[in-house]
Design a protein around this motif. Sequence first.
Motif, PDB file in Angstrom:
ATOM      1  N   GLU A 122       0.833  -1.207   0.000  1.00  0.00           N
ATOM      2  CA  GLU A 122       0.000   0.000   0.000  1.00  0.00           C
ATOM      3  C   GLU A 122       0.864   1.252   0.000  1.00  0.00           C
ATOM      4  OE1 GLU A 122      -3.778  -1.832   2.520  1.00  0.00           O
ATOM      5  OE2 GLU A 122      -1.949  -1.201   3.568  1.00  0.00           O
ATOM      6  N   LEU A 123       1.891   1.244   0.831  1.00  0.00           N
ATOM      7  CA  LEU A 123       2.791   2.393   0.897  1.00  0.00           C
ATOM      8  C   LEU A 123       3.458   2.649  -0.439  1.00  0.00           C
ATOM      9  CD1 LEU A 123       4.476   4.575   2.329  1.00  0.00           C
ATOM     10  CD2 LEU A 123       6.044   2.742   3.068  1.00  0.00           C
ATOM     11  N   PHE A 124       4.010   1.598  -1.060  1.00  0.00           N
ATOM     12  CA  PHE A 124       4.722   1.794  -2.314  1.00  0.00           C
ATOM     13  C   PHE A 124       3.809   2.332  -3.413  1.00  0.00           C
ATOM     14  CE2 PHE A 124       8.507  -0.482  -0.841  1.00  0.00           C
ATOM     15  CZ  PHE A 124       9.485   0.208  -1.531  1.00  0.00           C
ATOM     16  N   GLU A 125       2.558   1.902  -3.417  1.00  0.00           N
ATOM     17  CA  GLU A 125       1.656   2.358  -4.479  1.00  0.00           C
ATOM     18  C   GLU A 125       1.413   3.863  -4.397  1.00  0.00           C
ATOM     19  OE1 GLU A 125      -2.650   1.133  -6.369  1.00  0.00           O
ATOM     20  OE2 GLU A 125      -1.292  -0.386  -5.578  1.00  0.00           O
ATOM     21  N   VAL A 126       1.080   4.370  -3.193  1.00  0.00           N
ATOM     22  CA  VAL A 126       0.818   5.808  -3.090  1.00  0.00           C
ATOM     23  C   VAL A 126       2.117   6.607  -3.133  1.00  0.00           C
ATOM     24  CG1 VAL A 126      -1.364   5.525  -1.899  1.00  0.00           C
ATOM     25  CG2 VAL A 126       0.719   5.754  -0.543  1.00  0.00           C
ATOM     26  N   TRP A 127       3.199   6.013  -2.653  1.00  0.00           N
ATOM     27  CA  TRP A 127       4.503   6.680  -2.683  1.00  0.00           C
ATOM     28  C   TRP A 127       4.973   6.862  -4.126  1.00  0.00           C
ATOM     29  CZ3 TRP A 127       9.324   4.162   0.119  1.00  0.00           C
ATOM     30  CH2 TRP A 127      10.435   5.008   0.008  1.00  0.00           C
ATOM     31  N   SER A 128       4.937   5.802  -4.916  1.00  0.00           N
ATOM     32  CA  SER A 128       5.393   5.906  -6.305  1.00  0.00           C
ATOM     33  C   SER A 128       4.484   6.819  -7.120  1.00  0.00           C
ATOM     34  CB  SER A 128       5.494   4.517  -6.948  1.00  0.00           C
ATOM     35  OG  SER A 128       4.247   3.865  -6.939  1.00  0.00           O
ATOM     36  N   ALA A 129       3.166   6.772  -6.854  1.00  0.00           N
ATOM     37  CA  ALA A 129       2.249   7.666  -7.564  1.00  0.00           C
ATOM     38  C   ALA A 129       2.552   9.126  -7.243  1.00  0.00           C
ATOM     39  CB  ALA A 129       0.801   7.333  -7.211  1.00  0.00           C
ATOM     40  N   GLY A 130       2.871   9.404  -5.980  1.00  0.00           N
ATOM     41  CA  GLY A 130       3.242  10.765  -5.615  1.00  0.00           C
ATOM     42  C   GLY A 130       4.539  11.202  -6.265  1.00  0.00           C
ATOM     43  N   ALA A 131       5.519  10.290  -6.326  1.00  0.00           N
ATOM     44  CA  ALA A 131       6.805  10.613  -6.956  1.00  0.00           C
ATOM     45  C   ALA A 131       6.637  10.894  -8.442  1.00  0.00           C
ATOM     46  CB  ALA A 131       7.792   9.475  -6.736  1.00  0.00           C
ATOM     47  N   LEU A 132       5.599  10.303  -9.058  1.00  0.00           N
ATOM     48  CA  LEU A 132       5.309  10.532 -10.476  1.00  0.00           C
ATOM     49  C   LEU A 132       4.354  11.698 -10.689  1.00  0.00           C
ATOM     50  CD1 LEU A 132       4.880   6.794 -11.545  1.00  0.00           C
ATOM     51  CD2 LEU A 132       6.773   8.318 -12.183  1.00  0.00           C
ATOM     52  N   ASP A 133       4.065  12.440  -9.624  1.00  0.00           N
ATOM     53  CA  ASP A 133       3.156  13.598  -9.683  1.00  0.00           C
ATOM     54  C   ASP A 133       1.741  13.221 -10.082  1.00  0.00           C
ATOM     55  OD1 ASP A 133       5.095  15.458  -8.862  1.00  0.00           O
ATOM     56  OD2 ASP A 133       5.853  15.653 -10.911  1.00  0.00           O
ATOM     57  N   LEU A 134       1.318  12.002  -9.751  1.00  0.00           N
ATOM     58  CA  LEU A 134      -0.056  11.597 -10.034  1.00  0.00           C
ATOM     59  C   LEU A 134      -1.004  12.047  -8.923  1.00  0.00           C
ATOM     60  CD1 LEU A 134       0.586   8.010 -11.445  1.00  0.00           C
ATOM     61  CD2 LEU A 134       0.257  10.148 -12.696  1.00  0.00           C
ATOM     62  N   HIS A 135      -0.463  12.427  -7.782  1.00  0.00           N
ATOM     63  CA  HIS A 135      -1.255  13.084  -6.738  1.00  0.00           C
ATOM     64  C   HIS A 135      -0.311  13.966  -5.933  1.00  0.00           C
ATOM     65  CE1 HIS A 135       0.215  10.855  -3.204  1.00  0.00           C
ATOM     66  NE2 HIS A 135       0.191   9.762  -3.946  1.00  0.00           N
ATOM     67  N   ALA A 136      -0.907  14.926  -5.205  1.00  0.00           N
ATOM     68  CA  ALA A 136      -0.114  15.867  -4.412  1.00  0.00           C
ATOM     69  C   ALA A 136      -0.336  15.676  -2.915  1.00  0.00           C
ATOM     70  CB  ALA A 136      -0.474  17.297  -4.812  1.00  0.00           C
ATOM     71  N   LYS A 137      -0.876  14.539  -2.520  1.00  0.00           N
ATOM     72  CA  LYS A 137      -1.195  14.294  -1.114  1.00  0.00           C
ATOM     73  C   LYS A 137       0.055  13.892  -0.330  1.00  0.00           C
ATOM     74  CE  LYS A 137      -5.663  12.524  -2.702  1.00  0.00           C
ATOM     75  NZ  LYS A 137      -6.563  11.329  -2.775  1.00  0.00           N
ATOM     76  N   PRO A 138       0.143  14.299   0.940  1.00  0.00           N
ATOM     77  CA  PRO A 138       1.299  13.892   1.749  1.00  0.00           C
ATOM     78  C   PRO A 138       1.373  12.373   1.913  1.00  0.00           C
ATOM     79  CG  PRO A 138       0.071  15.662   2.818  1.00  0.00           C
ATOM     80  CD  PRO A 138      -0.766  15.198   1.664  1.00  0.00           C
ATOM     81  N   VAL A 139       2.594  11.854   1.877  1.00  0.00           N
ATOM     82  CA  VAL A 139       2.869  10.445   2.153  1.00  0.00           C
ATOM     83  C   VAL A 139       3.888  10.426   3.285  1.00  0.00           C
ATOM     84  CG1 VAL A 139       3.673   8.246   1.246  1.00  0.00           C
ATOM     85  CG2 VAL A 139       2.444   9.839  -0.260  1.00  0.00           C
ATOM     86  N   VAL A 140       3.493   9.846   4.413  1.00  0.00           N
ATOM     87  CA  VAL A 140       4.278   9.956   5.638  1.00  0.00           C
ATOM     88  C   VAL A 140       4.508   8.568   6.222  1.00  0.00           C
ATOM     89  CG1 VAL A 140       4.371  11.000   7.942  1.00  0.00           C
ATOM     90  CG2 VAL A 140       3.201  12.209   6.068  1.00  0.00           C
ATOM     91  N   ILE A 141       5.714   8.337   6.718  1.00  0.00           N
ATOM     92  CA  ILE A 141       6.037   7.120   7.471  1.00  0.00           C
ATOM     93  C   ILE A 141       6.266   7.504   8.921  1.00  0.00           C
ATOM     94  CG2 ILE A 141       7.782   5.346   7.856  1.00  0.00           C
ATOM     95  CD1 ILE A 141       8.255   5.212   4.876  1.00  0.00           C
ATOM     96  N   VAL A 194      -3.962  17.977  -6.346  1.00  0.00           N
ATOM     97  CA  VAL A 194      -4.956  17.160  -7.000  1.00  0.00           C
ATOM     98  C   VAL A 194      -6.070  16.877  -6.015  1.00  0.00           C
ATOM     99  CG1 VAL A 194      -5.349  14.925  -8.126  1.00  0.00           C
ATOM    100  CG2 VAL A 194      -3.175  16.115  -8.431  1.00  0.00           C
ATOM    101  N   PRO A 195      -7.349  16.949  -6.414  1.00  0.00           N
ATOM    102  CA  PRO A 195      -8.451  16.681  -5.483  1.00  0.00           C
ATOM    103  C   PRO A 195      -8.373  15.280  -4.892  1.00  0.00           C
ATOM    104  CG  PRO A 195      -9.273  17.669  -7.513  1.00  0.00           C
ATOM    105  CD  PRO A 195      -7.828  17.333  -7.743  1.00  0.00           C
ATOM    106  N   ARG A 196      -9.136  15.079  -3.803  1.00  0.00           N
ATOM    107  CA  ARG A 196      -9.104  13.812  -3.081  1.00  0.00           C
ATOM    108  C   ARG A 196      -9.332  12.634  -3.986  1.00  0.00           C
ATOM    109  NH1 ARG A 196     -12.837  13.085   2.147  1.00  0.00           N
ATOM    110  NH2 ARG A 196     -11.374  14.641   2.855  1.00  0.00           N
ATOM    111  N   SER A 197     -10.241  12.757  -4.949  1.00  0.00           N
ATOM    112  CA  SER A 197     -10.562  11.626  -5.812  1.00  0.00           C
ATOM    113  C   SER A 197      -9.404  11.216  -6.692  1.00  0.00           C
ATOM    114  CB  SER A 197     -11.752  11.975  -6.716  1.00  0.00           C
ATOM    115  OG  SER A 197     -11.398  13.022  -7.598  1.00  0.00           O
ATOM    116  N   GLY A 198      -8.409  12.103  -6.834  1.00  0.00           N
ATOM    117  CA  GLY A 198      -7.256  11.807  -7.699  1.00  0.00           C
ATOM    118  C   GLY A 198      -7.532  12.018  -9.160  1.00  0.00           C
TER     119      GLY A 198
END
Length: 199
Positions: A122-141, A194-198
Amino acid sequence: MTAGRGGRDPHAVCVYCGSSDGVPQRYLDLASEVGREIGARGWSLVSGGGKRSMMGAVALGAREAGARTVGVIPRSMVEREWADHDSDELLVTETMRERKALMEAHADAFLALPGGIGTCEELFEVWSAGALDLHAKPVVILDPDGHWTGLLQWVEGLMAAGFASRAPLERITVVRDVAGALEACAPRVDATAVPRSGT
């Protein structure tokens, strides 16, 4: 399938964490504290919809502090009696992929606590999407005791070997304490977000 209240939630933090029985008590306590602090801020919780282990502890802690909780769980896990039926809203999916997509769509920020393979996925999916600018939401560990150290060192090794740029590590925030983790998840004033819906 939806059970519970609908409508737009307050600022929603999606928490990824362990759901296996037998995790050390300190991690159950950590999950409970995270849930309580989400509620104390007037935010809502998005979780994997389970009632076991850390997943159950974070949801219970959030509700005890007045937070609205949204659980997302595959039907097969409901049938095994793992579902958190006390969730304000319980979304039941047919597949794990649908589950992750709904969790992401309902969240404004993502927070990973200690966990296992599923948490890593789960972490890698949202982390990689954020790194690719597919969303602007914070990703925190949230890593109070070095649980994630080996994984982060492995990512550093990917960069050294030429398989990754610096961007992924710049896109994630690693914090040692609960207050700092939730501060990193806090709402941002960003017109380009990017809005919540992505979408």
